[in-house]
Scaffold this active site. Structure first.
Site, mmCIF file in Angstrom:
data_model
loop_
_atom_site.group_PDB
_atom_site.id
_atom_site.type_symbol
_atom_site.label_atom_id
_atom_site.label_comp_id
_atom_site.label_asym_id
_atom_site.label_seq_id
_atom_site.Cartn_x
_atom_site.Cartn_y
_atom_site.Cartn_z
ATOM 1 N N ASP A 87 32.841 45.786 27.056
ATOM 2 C CA ASP A 87 34.273 45.522 27.101
ATOM 3 C C ASP A 87 34.941 46.770 27.682
ATOM 4 O OD1 ASP A 87 36.956 45.077 26.733
ATOM 5 O OD2 ASP A 87 36.808 44.585 24.607
ATOM 6 N N ASN B 241 36.604 44.129 39.667
ATOM 7 C CA ASN B 241 37.125 42.769 39.593
ATOM 8 C C ASN B 241 37.643 42.404 38.202
ATOM 9 O OD1 ASN B 241 37.308 39.786 40.360
ATOM 10 N ND2 ASN B 241 35.764 39.728 38.739
ATOM 11 N N TYR C 151 51.544 42.455 34.421
ATOM 12 C CA TYR C 151 50.481 42.138 35.379
ATOM 13 C C TYR C 151 50.844 42.644 36.774
ATOM 14 C CZ TYR C 151 46.986 39.329 37.880
ATOM 15 O OH TYR C 151 45.943 38.905 38.669
ATOM 16 N N LYS D 59 48.851 45.561 39.031
ATOM 17 C CA LYS D 59 48.271 45.267 40.339
ATOM 18 C C LYS D 59 48.962 46.080 41.443
ATOM 19 C CE LYS D 59 45.111 42.441 38.919
ATOM 20 N NZ LYS D 59 43.677 42.820 38.980
ATOM 21 N N ILE E 206 43.465 31.120 42.502
ATOM 22 C CA ILE E 206 42.080 30.769 42.796
ATOM 23 C C ILE E 206 41.552 29.840 41.702
ATOM 24 C CG2 ILE E 206 39.756 31.666 43.194
ATOM 25 C CD1 ILE E 206 41.739 32.546 45.323
#
Length: 259
Positions: free
Chosen positions: A65, A92, A158, A162, A191
């Site tokens: 983790d 990723n 988020y 990013k 996606i």
């Protein structure tokens, strides 16, 4: 003969047990790279590794983790026992919690910041000597949310993480270029990962219809992306054909950012 070759290369991929991470691992393995997968779920890792070994490459796994402060050091120690260089690091692993800012707890904030931004930083630092030895490259998986947000889906944390990952990509490309290490990012749109599929499956019939309409109207190509769409960009960036590409953020979103 396949265009992009990674024969005898060694790649480490976080969040590699399913979705985009596994698609990238599969593309790399089919191109000849040995693979090291990192993810939290040991059972999913085992299944992914068995799938990849069918391509006759070496596959190793670490069930960790990356929000745990000791995980990167643990991974580094495991890695050093087996491999002496790293040609490709794919950051990723990530998480997204779509919440209005008033609802974001300190725990929510730090979980996303730690996994989405701090872990990639720490992993690059941990494996820097291995990357320099190989004159390798880093591929950070960012998101279109860094620059294009969707109404009704609040994503302040988020988007912040990013956006920070994009800035880190550019800063390290400049810093590490003299050592022959390239650093790029891929910013996917929506996606069809298992998480996305499960989310859509939980929609009411009306919400599914509304979502389908949104996709057809907002994505220039009229559909969501597949994990393989991102994997093919990653394969290009990892290969020698991208040897003069660094410091770039590549948008792979089916045209969502065009409007």
């Amino acid at each position: 003969m396949k265009r992009f070759q990674l024969r005898d290369k060694k790649a480490l991929i976080t969040g590699g047990s399913d979705g985009i991470g596994l698609a990238i691992a599969t593309a790399f393995a089919e191109a000849g790279a040995d693979i090291w997968l990192v993810a939290r779920n040991a059972d999913k890792l085992t299944s992914a590794a068995e799938q990849l070994r069918a391509t006759n490459v070496e596959v190793r796994t670490s069930a960790l983790d990356l929000t745990d402060s000791t995980a990167v050091q643990t991974l580094g120690a495991e890695f050093a026992q087996a491999w002496d260089r790293l040609d490709v690091l794919v950051n990723n692993a990530g998480m997204a919690r779509f919440q209005e800012i008033a609802e974001v707890t300190d725990e929510d904030l730090m979980a996303q910041v730690t996994l989405n931004l701090l872990a990639p930083y720490q992993l690059i630092r941990q494996f820097l000597s291995h990357l320099k030895t190989a004159r390798g490259n880093v591929i950070n998986i960012s998101s279109t949310s860094a620059h294009r947000l969707i109404p009704g889906r609040p994503a302040s944390v988020y988007a912040m993480t990013k956006g920070g990952l994009n800035s880190l990509t550019k800063a390290l490309a400049l810093e590490l270029g003299p050592d022959g290490v390239r650093v790029n990012a891929i910013a996917p749109g929506a996606i069809k990962t298992p998480l996305t599929r499960n989310m859509i499956a939980g929609f009411s019939d009306q919400r599914k219809a509304d979502y389908d309409k949104f996709v057809k109207q907002s994505f220039a190509l009229g559909r969501l992306g597949e994990p393989e769409d991102v994997a093919q960009m990653a394969l290009h960036l990892a290969s020698s054909e991208a040897k003069w590409i660094t410091g770039s953020v590549f948008i792979v979103d089916g045209g969502l950012s065009t409007n």
